[in-house]
Every structure is written in C-alpha cells, then in structure tokens.
Design an enzyme around this catalytic site. Structure first.
Site, mmCIF file in Angstrom:
data_model
loop_
_atom_site.group_PDB
_atom_site.id
_atom_site.type_symbol
_atom_site.label_atom_id
_atom_site.label_comp_id
_atom_site.label_asym_id
_atom_site.label_seq_id
_atom_site.Cartn_x
_atom_site.Cartn_y
_atom_site.Cartn_z
ATOM 1 N N ASN A 89 24.134 -3.239 -9.589
ATOM 2 C CA ASN A 89 22.786 -3.664 -9.215
ATOM 3 C C ASN A 89 22.934 -4.942 -8.407
ATOM 4 O OD1 ASN A 89 20.170 -4.484 -8.977
ATOM 5 N ND2 ASN A 89 19.825 -4.847 -11.169
ATOM 6 N N TRP A 90 22.806 -4.795 -7.087
ATOM 7 C CA TRP A 90 22.995 -5.967 -6.214
ATOM 8 C C TRP A 90 21.824 -6.947 -6.304
ATOM 9 C CZ3 TRP A 90 25.028 -3.731 -0.873
ATOM 10 C CH2 TRP A 90 26.293 -3.153 -1.065
ATOM 11 N N LYS A 91 20.703 -6.504 -6.879
ATOM 12 C CA LYS A 91 19.492 -7.332 -6.934
ATOM 13 C C LYS A 91 19.141 -7.816 -5.513
ATOM 14 C CE LYS A 91 20.661 -8.347 -11.681
ATOM 15 N NZ LYS A 91 20.603 -9.238 -12.824
ATOM 16 N N HIS B 241 13.873 -2.509 -14.939
ATOM 17 C CA HIS B 241 14.795 -3.635 -15.105
ATOM 18 C C HIS B 241 14.034 -4.826 -15.693
ATOM 19 C CE1 HIS B 241 17.566 -6.889 -14.325
ATOM 20 N NE2 HIS B 241 18.500 -5.964 -14.246
ATOM 21 N N GLU C 140 14.032 -7.845 -15.051
ATOM 22 C CA GLU C 140 13.454 -8.776 -14.065
ATOM 23 C C GLU C 140 12.132 -8.241 -13.521
ATOM 24 O OE1 GLU C 140 17.069 -8.987 -11.794
ATOM 25 O OE2 GLU C 140 17.998 -10.000 -13.501
ATOM 26 N N GLU D 210 20.294 -3.419 -21.576
ATOM 27 C CA GLU D 210 20.639 -4.723 -21.016
ATOM 28 C C GLU D 210 19.936 -5.823 -21.810
ATOM 29 O OE1 GLU D 210 21.885 -4.365 -16.643
ATOM 30 O OE2 GLU D 210 19.709 -4.411 -16.631
ATOM 31 N N GLY E 87 23.207 -12.377 -16.473
ATOM 32 C CA GLY E 87 23.422 -13.526 -15.597
ATOM 33 C C GLY E 87 23.759 -14.811 -16.332
ATOM 34 N N SER F 61 26.361 -9.411 -17.946
ATOM 35 C CA SER F 61 27.619 -10.146 -17.765
ATOM 36 C C SER F 61 28.863 -9.274 -17.939
ATOM 37 C CB SER F 61 27.675 -11.366 -18.697
ATOM 38 O OG SER F 61 26.608 -12.255 -18.399
ATOM 39 N N GLY G 186 25.570 -6.615 -12.523
ATOM 40 C CA GLY G 186 24.908 -7.447 -11.519
ATOM 41 C C GLY G 186 25.933 -8.264 -10.750
ATOM 42 N N GLY G 187 26.068 -9.534 -11.113
ATOM 43 C CA GLY G 187 26.910 -10.488 -10.375
ATOM 44 C C GLY G 187 28.283 -9.957 -9.985
HETATM 45 P P1 13P Z 1 24.729 -9.548 -14.631
HETATM 46 O O1 13P Z 1 25.865 -8.561 -14.612
HETATM 47 O O2 13P Z 1 24.746 -10.471 -13.444
HETATM 48 O O3 13P Z 1 24.630 -10.250 -15.945
HETATM 49 O O4 13P Z 1 23.386 -8.684 -14.455
HETATM 50 C C1 13P Z 1 23.186 -7.584 -15.265
HETATM 51 C C2 13P Z 1 22.037 -6.823 -14.747
HETATM 52 O O5 13P Z 1 20.901 -7.269 -14.829
HETATM 53 C C3 13P Z 1 22.297 -5.521 -14.102
HETATM 54 O O6 13P Z 1 21.114 -4.826 -13.880
#
Ligand code: 13P
Length: 254
Positions: free
Chosen positions: A10-12, A98, A100, A170, A176, A216, A237-238
C-alpha cells in the site's frame, strides 16, 4: 484448497510518477518466480494505476489495486472513482476500509458494506481492512471490536461472495509506528477472525479466506509473521516503497 499467500503493497499518498515508475521497474527486474498460490498486489495511487498495470501485465501473479473506490456506480460525484472505472483500467483489486480512510474520511462500517457490494458487483476483489486502535487493545476488547467491523461490513454477503474477499488485519497502533504486533498477537487475532467467519458461514469458507497482517511489516520481521498458521501474508506500507525491502517481504511468503 491452499489459501493464497499474498504480499500486498500500500503505497498510500507517496511517490512522484517518475519515482513510481522506477520502483515498479526495480520490482519487475527482481523477477520473482512465484508459485501458483502466491500473489503480489500493488495498491498504487489512482493516477498511476494505468502505468502500473502496463508495467506489470506480463509478470505472473502480480496484480494492481486501487486504494479506494466509491460506492455508487456512476453519476454526479465530483472527484470520486467508481469500481467500474477501475475495472476498465484492468485493475483487479481494491482496498476497502483502510484505517486512514475510516479516520480521516469518516468511513463507517455501513458505508464500507456499500463499497464492498459495489466492488464485488464490478468484479473487483476487495481487500477489506480491519483493526483496533490502542485504547481498544489496552482495554482488551480488540476481538469484539474487529468482530463488529466484520459483521457490519461483510456478513450480509453469502458464502460465495465472501470467498472473493481478502481480509487484512491492521492494528492501528502498529501502522507506521515501527511497533509491529508480535507474531503471537497477529496469530491470535487472525485465528479469532477465522473463527468469526466459521461461526457465521462454515469451516470450509473460513479456511479458504486469506487473512493478511499489516502494521510495520519489514524485511526483517516478515518471515516470522508469515510463518504463523493463520497469517497468509502482509499488507505493507512504508517498507513497500523500497524495492529491495519489499522483495525480501515477497520472498518471506509461505
Ligand atoms: P506500515 O507498513 O507503514 O506500518 O503501514 C501499514 C499499512 O497501513 C498498510 O496498509
């Protein structure tokens, strides 16, 4: 039936178009040879979907996802993107719910149920995200919290529809933050989710659904998390913004 083992990125809201092209080129160059039960799903920003699809279309077991879609089929909804539009770009998957989106865009369980329906009706595979915030975990009520998210957004589906869904657990406190859930905590929740699915549907349905862990996930912890019985890969994500790091995560799939 073997459950699909999935490394999802997930590149966000990250990367320029040029950086996205470079990241995809690097991933494609790693030429992962994925067995039939393994998949890589890349959830990229809307403006990059077509480019990402073109760059990966010849790579077996690679799929492109949107990070969101709207619940309505078409019409006067300025700025929104429909599930049918995604399908017309040959996008196959979409993230739904998600944390967010739930937090910053006030997406409720009921609204997410409509997005699930719209995605399935268009032929997309929804990746349904669930998970609790820190106060819920500290109160020890995380299982009931996640069960409610599942029941209010998914349990109106019949078993055949449910089988088309991927679930991503998640925990918000792990997103994050660098603070990964322990493999034991992940396994406990994944088993609890599977047990909810079994109660509502049946054992075969519950066993067939891939449940990914997100929060993470890194190259250094992926193998331990993915080794757990009910953890069928990760939503990353990251660490998915770095080709080498994400490749290590792909290689950690069972
Ligand atoms: P991180 O891997 O950056 O913690 O993000 C997880 C995430 O929200 C994937 O959708």
């Amino acid at each position: 039936m073997l459950r699909k083992q999935i490394a999802a990125a997930n590149w966000k809201m990250n990367l320029s178009f040029q950086q996205a092209e470079q990241l995809l080129d690097s991933l494609v160059a790693q030429s992962h040879s994925l067995s039939d039960n393994r998949q890589v799903i890349l959830a990229v920003p809307f403006p990059y979907l077509d480019m990402a699809k073109k760059k990966t279309s010849l790579i077996p077991h690679f799929f492109i996802a949107a990070q969101n879609c709207y619940s309505k089929k078409a019409g006067a909804f300025t700025g929104e993107t429909s599930a049918d539009m995604l399908v017309s770009l040959r996008v196959t998957h979409v993230l739904v719910g998600h944390s967010e989106r739930r937090e910053y865009f006030s997406e409720s369980n009921q609204f997410l149920a409509e997005k699930i329906d719209a995605s399935l009706a268009a032929g997309l595979t929804p990746v349904f995200c669930c998970g609790e915030a820190l106060p819920v975990r500290e109160a020890g009520t995380q299982n009931a919290f996640v069960a409610k998210q599942l029941s209010e957004s998914l349990f109106h589906l019949d078993a055949e529809q449910l089988k088309k869904i991927i679930i991503a657990y998640e925990p918000i406190w792990a997103i994050g933050t660098g603070k990964t859930a322990s493999s034991q905590q992940a396994q406990e929740m994944h088993a609890a989710i599977r047990s909810e699915l079994q109660k509502k549907y049946d054992a075969a349905t519950a066993e067939s659904i891939s449940i990914l862990y997100g929060g993470s996930v890194k190259g250094s912890n992926a193998a331990e998390l993915f080794a757990m019985k009910d953890v069928d890969g990760g939503l990353v994500g990251g660490a998915s913004l770095d080709a080498a790091e994400f490749s290590t995560i792909i290689d950690a799939l069972k």
